[in-house]
Design a protein around this motif. Structure first.
Motif, PDB file in Angstrom:
ATOM      1  N   ALA A 117      -9.565  21.873   4.389  1.00  0.00           N
ATOM      2  CA  ALA A 117      -9.288  20.621   5.087  1.00  0.00           C
ATOM      3  C   ALA A 117     -10.589  20.013   5.588  1.00  0.00           C
ATOM      4  N   GLY A 118     -10.695  18.714   5.492  1.00  0.00           N
ATOM      5  CA  GLY A 118     -11.902  18.051   5.981  1.00  0.00           C
ATOM      6  C   GLY A 118     -11.528  16.756   6.661  1.00  0.00           C
ATOM      7  N   GLU A 119     -12.480  16.205   7.404  1.00  0.00           N
ATOM      8  CA  GLU A 119     -12.198  14.970   8.123  1.00  0.00           C
ATOM      9  C   GLU A 119     -11.865  13.832   7.169  1.00  0.00           C
ATOM     10  N   ALA A 120     -12.606  13.811   6.051  1.00  0.00           N
ATOM     11  CA  ALA A 120     -12.415  12.711   5.112  1.00  0.00           C
ATOM     12  C   ALA A 120     -10.980  12.669   4.614  1.00  0.00           C
ATOM     13  N   SER A 121     -10.447  13.849   4.277  1.00  0.00           N
ATOM     14  CA  SER A 121      -9.097  13.836   3.729  1.00  0.00           C
ATOM     15  C   SER A 121      -8.075  13.522   4.821  1.00  0.00           C
ATOM     16  N   ASP A 122      -8.364  13.949   6.059  1.00  0.00           N
ATOM     17  CA  ASP A 122      -7.463  13.599   7.156  1.00  0.00           C
ATOM     18  C   ASP A 122      -7.328  12.092   7.263  1.00  0.00           C
ATOM     19  N   GLU A 123      -8.490  11.466   7.212  1.00  0.00           N
ATOM     20  CA  GLU A 123      -8.526  10.017   7.355  1.00  0.00           C
ATOM     21  C   GLU A 123      -7.702   9.372   6.247  1.00  0.00           C
ATOM     22  N   ARG A 124      -7.867   9.929   5.037  1.00  0.00           N
ATOM     23  CA  ARG A 124      -7.189   9.350   3.892  1.00  0.00           C
ATOM     24  C   ARG A 124      -5.673   9.410   4.042  1.00  0.00           C
ATOM     25  N   TRP A 125      -5.215  10.536   4.509  1.00  0.00           N
ATOM     26  CA  TRP A 125      -3.770  10.716   4.506  1.00  0.00           C
ATOM     27  C   TRP A 125      -3.068  10.077   5.684  1.00  0.00           C
ATOM     28  N   THR A 126      -3.821   9.796   6.749  1.00  0.00           N
ATOM     29  CA  THR A 126      -3.128   9.201   7.880  1.00  0.00           C
ATOM     30  C   THR A 126      -3.097   7.679   7.765  1.00  0.00           C
ATOM     31  N   SER A 127      -3.957   7.125   6.888  1.00  0.00           N
ATOM     32  CA  SER A 127      -3.898   5.672   6.731  1.00  0.00           C
ATOM     33  C   SER A 127      -2.593   5.313   6.042  1.00  0.00           C
ATOM     34  N   THR A 128      -1.978   4.253   6.506  1.00  0.00           N
ATOM     35  CA  THR A 128      -0.654   3.935   5.973  1.00  0.00           C
ATOM     36  C   THR A 128      -0.731   2.845   4.931  1.00  0.00           C
ATOM     37  N   ARG A 142       0.835  -1.199   0.000  1.00  0.00           N
ATOM     38  CA  ARG A 142       0.000   0.000   0.000  1.00  0.00           C
ATOM     39  C   ARG A 142       0.874   1.255   0.000  1.00  0.00           C
ATOM     40  N   ALA A 143       1.953   1.215   0.783  1.00  0.00           N
ATOM     41  CA  ALA A 143       2.843   2.379   0.850  1.00  0.00           C
ATOM     42  C   ALA A 143       3.497   2.634  -0.509  1.00  0.00           C
ATOM     43  N   ILE A 144       3.901   1.557  -1.181  1.00  0.00           N
ATOM     44  CA  ILE A 144       4.527   1.707  -2.500  1.00  0.00           C
ATOM     45  C   ILE A 144       3.516   2.263  -3.493  1.00  0.00           C
ATOM     46  N   CYS A 145       2.305   1.726  -3.450  1.00  0.00           N
ATOM     47  CA  CYS A 145       1.260   2.168  -4.370  1.00  0.00           C
ATOM     48  C   CYS A 145       0.998   3.662  -4.179  1.00  0.00           C
ATOM     49  N   THR A 146       0.945   4.077  -2.924  1.00  0.00           N
ATOM     50  CA  THR A 146       0.673   5.479  -2.621  1.00  0.00           C
ATOM     51  C   THR A 146       1.850   6.356  -3.052  1.00  0.00           C
ATOM     52  N   LEU A 147       3.060   5.881  -2.762  1.00  0.00           N
ATOM     53  CA  LEU A 147       4.264   6.619  -3.159  1.00  0.00           C
ATOM     54  C   LEU A 147       4.273   6.874  -4.660  1.00  0.00           C
ATOM     55  N   LEU A 148       3.836   5.874  -5.420  1.00  0.00           N
ATOM     56  CA  LEU A 148       3.879   5.977  -6.876  1.00  0.00           C
ATOM     57  C   LEU A 148       2.639   6.666  -7.445  1.00  0.00           C
ATOM     58  N   GLY A 149       1.730   7.076  -6.560  1.00  0.00           N
ATOM     59  CA  GLY A 149       0.538   7.774  -7.041  1.00  0.00           C
ATOM     60  C   GLY A 149      -0.506   6.824  -7.602  1.00  0.00           C
ATOM     61  N   HIS A 150      -0.592   5.609  -7.055  1.00  0.00           N
ATOM     62  CA  HIS A 150      -1.588   4.612  -7.465  1.00  0.00           C
ATOM     63  C   HIS A 150      -1.574   4.396  -8.975  1.00  0.00           C
ATOM     64  N   PRO A 151      -0.444   3.920  -9.493  1.00  0.00           N
ATOM     65  CA  PRO A 151      -0.327   3.751 -10.949  1.00  0.00           C
ATOM     66  C   PRO A 151      -1.312   2.714 -11.477  1.00  0.00           C
ATOM     67  N   ARG A 152      -1.753   2.914 -12.700  1.00  0.00           N
ATOM     68  CA  ARG A 152      -2.748   2.031 -13.310  1.00  0.00           C
ATOM     69  C   ARG A 152      -2.119   0.926 -14.141  1.00  0.00           C
ATOM     70  N   VAL A 153      -0.926   1.173 -14.644  1.00  0.00           N
ATOM     71  CA  VAL A 153      -0.288   0.161 -15.494  1.00  0.00           C
ATOM     72  C   VAL A 153       1.160  -0.049 -15.077  1.00  0.00           C
ATOM     73  N   CYS A 154       1.662  -1.247 -15.362  1.00  0.00           N
ATOM     74  CA  CYS A 154       3.062  -1.557 -15.094  1.00  0.00           C
ATOM     75  C   CYS A 154       3.905  -1.003 -16.247  1.00  0.00           C
ATOM     76  N   PRO A 155       5.232  -1.075 -16.136  1.00  0.00           N
ATOM     77  CA  PRO A 155       6.063  -0.522 -17.222  1.00  0.00           C
ATOM     78  C   PRO A 155       5.854  -1.229 -18.563  1.00  0.00           C
ATOM     79  N   HIS A 156       5.271  -2.435 -18.541  1.00  0.00           N
ATOM     80  CA  HIS A 156       4.975  -3.127 -19.797  1.00  0.00           C
ATOM     81  C   HIS A 156       3.630  -2.693 -20.363  1.00  0.00           C
ATOM     82  N   GLY A 157       2.938  -1.822 -19.636  1.00  0.00           N
ATOM     83  CA  GLY A 157       1.636  -1.365 -20.097  1.00  0.00           C
ATOM     84  C   GLY A 157       0.493  -2.276 -19.680  1.00  0.00           C
ATOM     85  N   ARG A 158       0.776  -3.236 -18.778  1.00  0.00           N
ATOM     86  CA  ARG A 158      -0.300  -4.127 -18.340  1.00  0.00           C
ATOM     87  C   ARG A 158      -0.980  -3.554 -17.098  1.00  0.00           C
TER      88      ARG A 158
END
Ligand SMILES: [Zn+2]
Ligand SMILES: [Zn+2]
Ligand SMILES: [Zn+2]
Length: 236
Positions: free
Chosen positions: A225-236, A110-126
């Motif tokens: 700022a809102g509660e929803a976004s707080d929740e989003r950003w503190t989840s690891t 999850r941390a890697i996915c978030t770091l990378l901005g939740h990418p949709r495809v791998c480097p092969h385009g899959r």
């Protein structure tokens, strides 16, 4: 369900083949990163992870897909991490990604996915199967980690990393003050990209600017700022 390595590699191979069309046992044997024995195939059939079609080709069942999804996700995220952050060639990532897919804990994935901005495809385009983090981030339209040329004019962000294999380039940039953790502001986009870093303005080629990845300022630090976004950003 816990799958061992061989079974995981079998499901992964079948998943990848199905993205391109039909898969026969010999195709699975050819591309799997483990030896696909008859016994292994029989086991996958018995556990209803795959089915054999009348024509002889194999298909993942919905149970098989459910088991394979996190494996594919870890594999493809690991590829992205190696290509985008570590600057490894796509061709070199395959074997290592196959290692990652078997031991990356969910929290790290999850941390890697978030770091990378939740990418949709791998480097092969899959396609990379979505995780819970991606669904939560969907309302967040822009990735938080972006190349600095994608900042808005005047926007300030923190340098995350420089995606280059060139040691000389890294040294040159850090001599200019551009290194992980420092704050930069995009002050000009044309004719060259200019970043303000501390009190210095630095003009960069577009190619180099695209290699400087920055964290955008998080939404809850802004005005709405809102509660929803707080929740989003503190989840690891
Ligand atoms: Zn694999
Ligand atoms: Zn890939
Ligand atoms: Zn995600």
């Amino acid at each position: 369900m816990d799958v061992d390595r061989e079974l995981g590699e079998l499901l992964e191979a079948l998943w990848t083949l199905e993205e391109q069309g039909e898969a026969f046992p010999q195709d699975v044997r050819r591309i799997a990163h483990a030896e696909v024995t008859d016994r292994l195939l029989e086991r996958a059939l018995r556990e209803e992870l795959i089915v054999r079609q009348p024509s002889g080709h194999l298909r993942l069942t919905s149970k098989g897909r459910a088991v394979a999804t996190p494996i594919i996700r870890r594999h493809r995220l690991a590829e992205r991490l190696m290509c985008d952050v570590l600057g490894v060639d796509v061709e070199e990532t395959e074997a290592a990604a196959c290692e990652f897919e078997h031991f990356l804990a969910e929290g790290i994935t999850r941390a890697i996915c978030t770091l990378l901005g939740h990418p949709r495809v791998c480097p092969h385009g899959r396609p990379i199967p979505e995780g819970e983090c991606c669904r939560q981030a969907e309302e967040q339209v822009k990735a938080i980690l972006v190349p600095c040329d994608r900042l808005a004019l005047g926007e300030t962000a923190r340098v995350a990393y420089v995606s280059t294999r060139s040691h000389a380039r890294l040294l040159r940039l850090s001599a200019l003050g551009i290194m992980p953790g420092v704050s930069v502001q995009l002050v000009q986009r044309w004719p060259s990209i200019v970043l303000r870093c501390e009190e210095t303005e630095i003009a960069l080629d577009e190619e180099i600017a695209r290699q400087i990845y920055v964290w955008r300022v998080r939404p809850e630090e802004g005005a709405e700022a809102g509660e929803a976004s707080d929740e989003r950003w503190t989840s690891t």
